[in-house]
Design a protein around this motif. Structure first.
Motif, short mmCIF file in Angstrom:
data_model
loop_
_atom_site.label_atom_id
_atom_site.label_comp_id
_atom_site.label_asym_id
_atom_site.label_seq_id
_atom_site.Cartn_x
_atom_site.Cartn_y
_atom_site.Cartn_z
N HIS A 158 1.08 -1.24 0.19
CA HIS A 158 -0.02 -0.09 0.16
C HIS A 158 0.88 1.26 0.13
N ILE A 159 0.49 2.26 -0.82
CA ILE A 159 1.04 3.52 -1.05
C ILE A 159 0.12 4.54 -0.88
N SER A 160 0.27 5.48 0.17
CA SER A 160 -0.60 6.66 0.21
C SER A 160 0.09 7.95 0.27
N SER A 161 -0.60 8.87 -0.10
CA SER A 161 -0.17 10.33 -0.08
C SER A 161 -1.10 11.00 1.06
N ALA A 162 -0.39 11.83 1.75
CA ALA A 162 -1.28 12.57 2.83
C ALA A 162 -0.71 14.00 3.03
N VAL A 163 -1.58 14.83 3.26
CA VAL A 163 -1.31 16.37 3.64
C VAL A 163 -1.50 16.45 4.99
N ILE A 164 -0.48 17.09 5.56
CA ILE A 164 -0.20 17.52 7.00
C ILE A 164 -0.43 18.91 7.27
N ALA A 165 -1.25 19.49 7.88
CA ALA A 165 -1.27 20.86 8.26
C ALA A 165 -0.52 21.09 9.66
N THR A 166 0.24 22.04 9.43
CA THR A 166 1.24 22.34 10.68
C THR A 166 1.03 23.76 11.35
N MET A 167 1.36 23.97 12.57
CA MET A 167 1.54 25.35 12.92
C MET A 167 2.64 26.13 12.02
N PRO A 168 2.45 27.03 11.33
CA PRO A 168 3.43 27.57 10.49
C PRO A 168 5.00 27.68 11.11
N HIS A 169 4.90 28.22 12.29
CA HIS A 169 6.21 28.43 12.92
C HIS A 169 6.94 26.87 13.56
N MET A 170 6.20 25.74 13.45
CA MET A 170 6.48 24.64 13.76
C MET A 170 6.87 23.59 12.42
#
Length: 95
Positions: A9-21
């Motif tokens: 299995h291969i997956s893509s994901a989008v991770i939202a972060t606190m910009p300063h982190m």
């Protein structure tokens, strides 16, 4: 000898972060097995996750969501390959 019915299995994901982190999160993601940081800009990070089952991908995504500085971690796409099949496309859009 390998199992011809084994899946990968291969997956893509989008991770939202606190910009300063973001840089700290990117560094932590780069250390995780079966995770590749593909791109990052602003507070967003795109990763590719690999494993032997959808459950494995989900476990990795759950660990990512618990990292300090992560606001959200969402799977976007999953592709499944069966070792014994050539050219049979089993894609699942998770979004």
């Amino acid at each position: 000898m390998s199992d011809p019915s084994a899946t990968y299995h291969i997956s893509s994901a989008v991770i939202a972060t606190m910009p300063h982190m973001r840089e700290r999160v990117v560094a932590r993601l780069a250390e995780m097995p079966n995770v590749e940081v593909y791109a990052h800009e602003g507070g967003k990070v795109v990763v590719v996750i690999e494993g032997t089952s959808t459950g494995t991908l989900g476990e990795i995504l759950s660990r990512i969501s618990l990292l300090e500085g992560v606001v959200a971690a969402n799977m976007v796409f999953e592709h499944v390959e069966t070792q014994g099949e050539v050219g049979h496309d089993r894609r699942t859009d998770a979004a």
